[in-house]
Design a protein around this motif. Structure first.
Motif, PDB file in Angstrom:
ATOM      1  N   LEU A  17       0.863  -1.184   0.000  1.00 51.81           N
ATOM      2  CA  LEU A  17       0.000   0.000   0.000  1.00 51.81           C
ATOM      3  C   LEU A  17       0.900   1.235   0.000  1.00 51.81           C
ATOM      4  O   LEU A  17       1.270   1.754   1.047  1.00 51.81           O
ATOM      5  N   VAL A  18       1.271   1.681  -1.184  1.00 52.95           N
ATOM      6  CA  VAL A  18       2.118   2.863  -1.316  1.00 52.95           C
ATOM      7  C   VAL A  18       1.236   4.106  -1.291  1.00 52.95           C
ATOM      8  O   VAL A  18       0.341   4.274  -2.113  1.00 52.95           O
ATOM      9  N   ILE A  19       1.493   4.980  -0.313  1.00 53.30           N
ATOM     10  CA  ILE A  19       0.761   6.238  -0.169  1.00 53.30           C
ATOM     11  C   ILE A  19       1.739   7.365  -0.463  1.00 53.30           C
ATOM     12  O   ILE A  19       2.653   7.621   0.319  1.00 53.30           O
ATOM     13  N   SER A  20       1.582   8.014  -1.598  1.00 51.10           N
ATOM     14  CA  SER A  20       2.447   9.144  -1.935  1.00 51.10           C
ATOM     15  C   SER A  20       1.731  10.440  -1.551  1.00 51.10           C
ATOM     16  O   SER A  20       0.508  10.486  -1.469  1.00 51.10           O
ATOM     17  N   VAL A  21       2.516  11.470  -1.322  1.00 51.82           N
ATOM     18  CA  VAL A  21       1.937  12.717  -0.847  1.00 51.82           C
ATOM     19  C   VAL A  21       2.544  13.914  -1.573  1.00 51.82           C
ATOM     20  O   VAL A  21       3.664  13.856  -2.086  1.00 51.82           O
ATOM     21  N   GLY A  22       1.779  15.006  -1.592  1.00 52.67           N
ATOM     22  CA  GLY A  22       2.302  16.283  -2.081  1.00 52.67           C
ATOM     23  C   GLY A  22       2.900  16.217  -3.455  1.00 52.67           C
ATOM     24  O   GLY A  22       2.254  15.807  -4.425  1.00 52.67           O
ATOM     25  N   ASN A  23       4.169  16.590  -3.559  1.00 51.25           N
ATOM     26  CA  ASN A  23       4.837  16.696  -4.849  1.00 51.25           C
ATOM     27  C   ASN A  23       5.532  15.408  -5.279  1.00 51.25           C
ATOM     28  O   ASN A  23       6.288  15.395  -6.258  1.00 51.25           O
ATOM     29  N   PHE A  24       5.275  14.299  -4.565  1.00 49.63           N
ATOM     30  CA  PHE A  24       6.002  13.065  -4.878  1.00 49.63           C
ATOM     31  C   PHE A  24       5.738  12.579  -6.295  1.00 49.63           C
ATOM     32  O   PHE A  24       6.557  11.855  -6.864  1.00 49.63           O
ATOM     33  N   PHE A  25       4.624  12.974  -6.885  1.00 49.69           N
ATOM     34  CA  PHE A  25       4.322  12.508  -8.249  1.00 49.69           C
ATOM     35  C   PHE A  25       5.389  12.932  -9.247  1.00 49.69           C
ATOM     36  O   PHE A  25       5.441  12.417 -10.370  1.00 49.69           O
ATOM     37  N   ASP A  71      13.876  19.357  -8.176  1.00 52.60           N
ATOM     38  CA  ASP A  71      14.444  20.688  -8.391  1.00 52.60           C
ATOM     39  C   ASP A  71      13.330  21.734  -8.320  1.00 52.60           C
ATOM     40  O   ASP A  71      12.354  21.655  -9.063  1.00 52.60           O
ATOM     41  N   HIS A  72      13.475  22.719  -7.463  1.00 50.02           N
ATOM     42  CA  HIS A  72      12.463  23.764  -7.329  1.00 50.02           C
ATOM     43  C   HIS A  72      12.359  24.651  -8.569  1.00 50.02           C
ATOM     44  O   HIS A  72      11.389  25.402  -8.707  1.00 50.02           O
ATOM     45  N   ASN A  73      13.333  24.554  -9.450  1.00 52.89           N
ATOM     46  CA  ASN A  73      13.306  25.348 -10.685  1.00 52.89           C
ATOM     47  C   ASN A  73      12.675  24.599 -11.847  1.00 52.89           C
ATOM     48  O   ASN A  73      12.653  25.098 -12.974  1.00 52.89           O
ATOM     49  N   LYS A  74      12.166  23.403 -11.570  1.00 56.58           N
ATOM     50  CA  LYS A  74      11.436  22.623 -12.560  1.00 56.58           C
ATOM     51  C   LYS A  74      10.025  22.392 -12.017  1.00 56.58           C
ATOM     52  O   LYS A  74       9.773  22.617 -10.842  1.00 56.58           O
ATOM     53  N   PRO A  75       9.076  21.968 -12.882  1.00 59.44           N
ATOM     54  CA  PRO A  75       7.685  21.849 -12.434  1.00 59.44           C
ATOM     55  C   PRO A  75       7.535  21.191 -11.067  1.00 59.44           C
ATOM     56  O   PRO A  75       7.989  20.066 -10.842  1.00 59.44           O
ATOM     57  N   SER A  76       6.917  21.905 -10.162  1.00 59.03           N
ATOM     58  CA  SER A  76       6.696  21.495  -8.773  1.00 59.03           C
ATOM     59  C   SER A  76       5.867  22.608  -8.149  1.00 59.03           C
ATOM     60  O   SER A  76       5.667  23.662  -8.764  1.00 59.03           O
ATOM     61  N   LEU A  77       5.409  22.401  -6.930  1.00 54.83           N
ATOM     62  CA  LEU A  77       4.668  23.474  -6.269  1.00 54.83           C
ATOM     63  C   LEU A  77       5.532  24.724  -6.144  1.00 54.83           C
ATOM     64  O   LEU A  77       5.076  25.846  -6.406  1.00 54.83           O
ATOM     65  N   GLU A 131      12.147  29.329   2.302  1.00 52.93           N
ATOM     66  CA  GLU A 131      13.398  29.574   1.578  1.00 52.93           C
ATOM     67  C   GLU A 131      14.129  30.807   2.095  1.00 52.93           C
ATOM     68  O   GLU A 131      15.326  30.959   1.877  1.00 52.93           O
ATOM     69  N   LYS A 132      13.411  31.683   2.779  1.00 52.58           N
ATOM     70  CA  LYS A 132      13.985  32.941   3.234  1.00 52.58           C
ATOM     71  C   LYS A 132      14.438  32.904   4.688  1.00 52.58           C
ATOM     72  O   LYS A 132      15.087  33.832   5.152  1.00 52.58           O
ATOM     73  N   GLN A 133      14.053  31.862   5.422  1.00 55.18           N
ATOM     74  CA  GLN A 133      14.403  31.808   6.833  1.00 55.18           C
ATOM     75  C   GLN A 133      15.910  31.684   7.034  1.00 55.18           C
ATOM     76  O   GLN A 133      16.593  30.975   6.293  1.00 55.18           O
TER      77      GLN A 133
END
Length: 266
Positions: free
Chosen positions: A57-65, A187-193, A207-209
C-alpha cells in the motif's frame, strides 16, 4: 432557486459528513494490505530505490508525483493537504494539472474538501475521495480528521484508518528542517509546487528563513512532532506498528527499521 438552496442547506445540516461516506469504500479497498509505505519528498529519496514496494500500500503525498520512476512505484493513493496561503487558485490549478498529467491514471486522490471545486475541474477522469480537517483520534475518514501540520500526518491517519498492520515512512525527514536549507528530491526550478509559486512571483517563506534554528520553524516543528507522537500512541493502542524505514533519516518519533538494501549503488 431559493427553495433549492434551502433544501441543500437542510441536507448538509442533517448529514454534514455525507461527502466522506465513500471513504468506507476506500477503507475496504486498502485494508487488505499487510504493509503501507508513506513516501515523502525529502532529498534522501534520490538515494533510494523506492519502487521495491510496488506490491504494498504505497501512499504518496504532495509533490512526490514528480518522481521520475512514478510509473513503477505505482502509488495506491496520492494525498494532498488542503491548499493554504500563499498558494493561489491559479497556482493550485497549474500544480494539479501537472499532477494529472504524470501521476498514473489508476492512482486515486485523497483531497481536503475546501479544494473540491478545483479538484473536480482538473481531475475529470480520476477517482477522488475527500476528507476534512477539524477532528481528532480515533481516526475515522467518514468524519473530520485531525488537522495536520504536514501532509504526512494525513497519510499516516489513512494507514491507521485502514488498519494496516505495519507502516513505514520514507523521505519524511523533519529532523533536518531547522538545520539545513529548504530542499526536496526534486528541483524547485522545474515543475513542482515551488516552481509554480516562483512563476507567480510568490515568495516561499521557508526559503527565506535564516539558518540555523529559526524560531518560527522550531515552534511549528514542535506542534508537528506532537501530532506524530499522538499518532504513534494511537497506532500502538490499536496494535499497529509504524517505523522509519529511511536509512538517511534521524527522525526518531518512530522506531527505526532502516532499509539499507534500498540504497542505490551509484
Amino acid at each position: 432557486m431559493i427553495t433549492k438552496i434551502k433544501r441543500r442547506i437542510k441536507r448538509v445540516i442533517k448529514n454534514p459528513n455525507k461527502l466522506y461516506q465513500s471513504n468506507v469504500e476506500l477503507k475496504r479497498t486498502l485494508s487488505g494490505y499487510k504493509q503501507a509505505v508513506v513516501l515523502g519528498s525529502s532529498s534522501s529519496i534520490n538515494k533510494l530505490n523506492v519502487s521495491l514496494f510496488s506490491d504494498d500500500l504505497v501512499i504518496s503525498v504532495g509533490n512526490f508525483f514528480e518522481h521520475p520512476n512514478i510509473d513503477n512505484i505505482k502509488p495506491k493513493i496520492h494525498v494532498f493537504a488542503a491548499s493554504h496561503a500563499p498558494i493561489t487558485r491559479e497556482v493550485l490549478e497549474s500544480w494539479w494539472q501537472r499532477c494529472d498529467k504524470i501521476l498514473p491514471k489508476e492512482t486515486p486522490l485523497l483531497i481536503e474538501k475546501r479544494d473540491k471545486l478545483v479538484a473536480e475541474s482538473v481531475f475529470t477522469d480520476r477517482k477522488i475521495y475527500y476528507y476534512s480537517y477539524g477532528g481528532n483520534v480515533p481516526v475515522d475518514f467518514t468524519k473530520p480528521i485531525m488537522s495536520p501540520w504536514s501532509v504526512t500526518i494525513v497519510a499516516l491517519q489513512l494507514a491507521i484508518y485502514c488498519e494496516v498492520p505495519k507502516t513505514g515512512i520514507l523521505g519524511v525527514n523533519h529532523d533536518w528542517q531547522c538545520l539545513q536549507p529548504y530542499t526536496h528530491f526534486y528541483d524547485h526550478n522545474k515543475p513542482s509546487l515551488e516552481y509554480y509559486l516562483h512563476r507567480a512571483g510568490i515568495e516561499i517563506s521557508y526559503e527565506k528563513q535564516k539558518q540555523p534554528f529559526p524560531k518560527e520553524r522550531l515552534y511549528r516543528e514542535y506542534e508537528l512532532y506532537q501530532q506524530y507522537e499522538l499518532l504513534k500512541r494511537e497506532s500502538e493502542r490499536l496494535g499497529l506498528k509504524i517505523y522509519n524505514y529511511d536509512p538517511f533519516s534521524h527522525f526518531d518519533v518512530f522506531s527505526f527499521e532502516k532499509k539499507n538494501d534500498m540504497i542505490k549503488s551509484n
